[in-house]
Scaffold this motif. Structure first.
Motif, short mmCIF file in Angstrom:
data_model
loop_
_atom_site.label_atom_id
_atom_site.label_comp_id
_atom_site.label_asym_id
_atom_site.label_seq_id
_atom_site.Cartn_x
_atom_site.Cartn_y
_atom_site.Cartn_z
N ASN A 85 49.39 24.49 44.94
CA ASN A 85 50.08 24.75 43.68
C ASN A 85 51.13 25.82 43.93
O ASN A 85 50.80 26.94 44.32
CB ASN A 85 49.08 25.19 42.62
N ILE B 180 52.86 27.81 42.15
CA ILE B 180 52.85 29.06 41.38
C ILE B 180 51.78 30.01 41.90
O ILE B 180 51.90 31.22 41.78
CB ILE B 180 52.59 28.77 39.89
N LEU B 181 50.72 29.44 42.46
CA LEU B 181 49.60 30.29 42.88
C LEU B 181 49.86 30.87 44.26
O LEU B 181 50.67 30.37 45.03
CB LEU B 181 48.30 29.47 42.90
N GLU C 26 44.92 32.08 46.77
CA GLU C 26 44.32 31.18 45.78
C GLU C 26 44.35 29.74 46.26
O GLU C 26 43.41 28.98 46.08
CB GLU C 26 45.05 31.32 44.44
N TYR D 42 41.52 28.65 48.62
CA TYR D 42 40.29 28.22 47.97
C TYR D 42 40.41 26.80 47.42
O TYR D 42 39.50 25.99 47.55
CB TYR D 42 39.91 29.20 46.85
N ASN D 43 41.55 26.50 46.78
CA ASN D 43 41.74 25.16 46.22
C ASN D 43 41.70 24.10 47.29
O ASN D 43 40.95 23.13 47.22
CB ASN D 43 43.09 25.06 45.51
N GLN E 156 55.37 28.95 46.34
CA GLN E 156 56.72 28.41 46.16
C GLN E 156 57.78 29.22 46.90
O GLN E 156 58.88 28.75 47.12
CB GLN E 156 57.08 28.28 44.69
#
Lengths: 408, 280
Positions: A111, A113-114, A118, A121-122, A156
């Motif tokens: 993602n 934005i993250l 983070e 983990y995703n 990003q």
């Protein structure tokens, strides 16, 4: 350890090129899938369909790496998707043993934005790690990726190389039995690619690897077996990796390249001879390793050129420039001249290994303070060397060896 | 060692194996769904100044419109058990929860396309994460309703203990219908548009801003609409009004669970076919 971890048995997959029809076939396939029809009709082509993969069979054991190579659209990635269980085969059977890891577009699901942390983990959870496992490996992942200073920055703002670093670090932190790799090392820098190869060497003995790539040095570095695919079919399958690689290059026709240069001079003709062979009478000149080679060049000078020099540059199929000739001026001087001239460069013994090579011809003009290009013709002519040496390197030397008693 | 076999045969032909795999995958998707939910909730408002307020702005604006229409006498409405502004506010907020959960399977799957076509992970995680997010976003809205109710002196009483079930069934109903439409919706975008139109229409056949008419064919239509049972129970429980919709509520829930299970089977089975044809 010789169990087969990947067994692919007469697998085919068809695709449809037409969007509207493809969606409609999708509806039909979904219906027959839900009705559990016995004969799904998957073995015949419908209108506007073609075989993306046709009748492919192979086995990969632990400690082996199978390379899949071929032109774009040969069906390599489709095969990988089937092995990964993302899409179903239309005919045949695929058997996968043990855990499967896939390096197919690293960082899918990141993602933007993250932050990097983070996203670790995703991504790890999608790849099948529990949170505890990820916590334990977090330091290792960040360390391997070498981007610890950016780890709390949103993804990003990462460069594509940094994303791949992070994706690769996550995906290889657990040790799968089967590893599927699809052209993922293309964007990393040299240091990271070397690191990745070391990591793969580490995994190698306990893993069955399938490697899809267009990068032949990487293929020859990693693969123990090779399949050359064309239009969905396997056209060649063997342990002789370097032979397969030359076959891969033969899939691409080597056309004479562009002529760039001023109006001052041009190449009238170029041809090759070797003993009784002549490239003007043969479609592609084949010479044996160790034979002579003569390059005949006819040049027309329309304007006088000061100290013209002719250079020959040898390229291999990888477009590597591995040899050059720049001693023209030591032999010939055509100062301030116009008209047609024919030159022959004689090479008494060709030392190249098996494969196709091309010669680029360039002419330069020198004045007292600089030298500039008059013309340059990329891949002006090509020839094939027939050799028993199937080595990866373009030059295959044959020195005379002797055994010295008693050491130095 | 685990052996995975991929064959062309339909998974419907070995139902026992299929159900076993479904349960295993559901188990392993719990952790992933949690992580995906965290990911989406965290990123949802990070690029926004008003943040979570956006969850309220639409439904509140909607109910303000209806409160205005009713107060000004432009629209004549039947009387409601609670003051009309609260009726409209709670209605539109709960409706937005329902709509979100209905759109969620299609939206979540579309958003996960690139992941789906590259990584093999239990597909249940996508749907489950959608349910989690609907519950989370919905929960915030419910808090708002309860707070507003209390401010004007409407207390739910013990019946509030039943609310989690009513709330869950609202979200699961939306999910079940949405999931049923997802496979075709992934291939044809018509489905997504159809949902938008159909839901606007359906809203006026459900006691959201209109109370149930006292008589006539309007009343019949409202009572035939299974959503009526769900929304009436939700609102009655929140406002502490005795509800007479419980029987219908349980029947609807039984049907919804069945529908959810069937859509789950379909979703799993057709996913490879969709990934193959999907633009990634």
């Amino acid at each position: 350890m010789s169990e087969s971890l990947i067994i692919v048995d007469h697998v085919s997959k068809k695709f449809c090129l037409d969007l509207k029809l493809s969606l409609w076939y999708g509806m039909k396939d979904m219906t027959s899938e839900m009705l559990g029809k016995k004969n799904l009709g998957h073995d015949t082509l419908r209108e506007k369909e073609f075989w993306a993969v046709k009748d492919l069979s192979f086995e990969v054991k632990r400690g082996e790496c199978l390379g899949l190579i071929g032109k774009n659209g040969a069906g390599k990635s489709t095969m990988l998707k089937m092995l990964n269980g993302l899409i179903k085969p239309d005919t045949g059977r695929i058997e996968m043993h043990g855990s499967i890891g896939a390096l197919i577009e690293l960082g899918a699901g990141f993602n933007p934005i993250l932050t990097g942390r983070e996203n670790i983990y995703n991504n790890a959870s999608i790849l099948g790690f529990s949170r505890d496992e990820t916590n334990r490996r977090l330091a290792g992942i960040i360390d391997f990726s070498e981007i610890s200073e950016f780890i709390d920055t949103p993804v990003q703002y990462y460069s594509s190389g940094m994303r791949v670093r992070l994706g690769f670090s996550i995906a290889t932190q657990f040790n799968p039995d089967v590893l599927l790799i699809d052209e993922v090392l293309a964007v990393g820098d040299m240091g990271f690619i070397l690191k990745c190869f070391n990591k793969m060497d580490e995994l190698f003995p306990n893993t069955a690897i399938i490697f899809v790539s267009h990068n032949m040095p990487q293929v020859s570095r990693l693969c123990t077996d090779l399949i050359v695919m064309a239009k969905g079919e396997s056209v060649w399958q063997s342990h002789e990796v370097s032979q397969g690689i030359s076959l891969y290059y033969d899939l691409f026709e080597l056309k004479p390249g562009n002529f760039v240069g001023s109006e001052k001079a041009t190449i009238e003709a170029i041809y090759l001879t070797s003993r009784d062979k002549d490239s003007r009478t043969e479609r592609s000149l084949e010479i044996s390793h160790g034979d002579e080679l003569n390059v005949h060049i006819r040049i027309r000078l329309d304007e006088p050129i000061s100290s013209p020099r002719l250079g020959l540059m040898f390229y291999d199929k990888e477009q590597r420039n591995f040899g050059e000739v720049f001693n023209f001026g030591d032999f010939i001087s055509i100062e301030k001249a116009v008209g047609c001239y024919t030159f022959i460069a004689h090479f008494p013994e060709i030392q190249m290994g098996q494969g196709v090579f091309s010669i680029t011809v360039a002419m330069t003009e020198s004045s007292s303070y600089n030298s500039k290009i008059v013309f340059r013709m990329q891949s002006a002519i090509s020839f094939r060397v027939i050799s028993t040496h199937h080595g990866w390197a373009p030059m295959q030397f044959t020195p005379v060896w002797s055994h010295v008693e008693g050491g130095f | 060692m685990k052996v995975t076999v991929y064959i062309p045969e339909s998974s419907m032909r070995s139902p026992r194996k299929m159900v076993r795999e479904m349960l295993v995958d559901l188990g392993s998707s719990l952790g992933i769904a949690r992580q995906l939910t965290l990911r989406d909730i965290r990123s949802q408002y990070r690029q926004s100044v008003l943040g979570i307020l956006w969850a309220f702005i639409m439904p509140v604006a909607n109910s303000v419109t209806w409160i205005f229409l009713s107060m000004s006498g432009i629209v004549k409405l039947a009387s409601t058990a609670i003051p009309y502004p609260l009726y409209a506010l709670s209605g539109t907020l709960l409706w937005s929860v329902f709509i979100e959960s209905l759109n969620s399977p299609l939206n979540q799957t579309n958003a996960a396309k690139s992941m789906l076509s590259k990584i093999n992970f239990p597909r249940e995680a996508i749907i489950l994460s959608g349910v989690y997010q609907s519950l989370f976003n919905g929960f915030i809205k419910v808090i708002l309703i309860v707070v507003v109710f209390m401010i004007v002196g409407i207390y739910p009483g013990w019946s509030i203990l039943f609310f989690p079930f009513a709330f869950l069934s609202l979200v699961l109903t939306g999910t079940a219908i949405g999931l049923m439409l997802t496979p075709v919706g992934l291939l044809y975008t018509d489905i997504g548009r159809f949902i938008q139109v159909a839901m606007q229409f359906l809203m006026y056949l459900t006691p959201i801003v209109f109370p149930i008419p006292q008589s006539g064919w309007g009343k019949m239509l409202f009572n035939l609409n299974p959503l009526t049972q769900l929304f009436m129970v939700c609102r009655d429980v929140l406002s502490g009004v005795a509800t007479n919709y419980l029987t219908g509520f349980f029947i609807v829930n039984a049907v919804v669970l069945l529908l959810l299970f069937i859509s789950w089977i379909i979703y799993r089975a057709v996913m490879p076919i969709i990934i193959e044809r999907m633009n990634t």
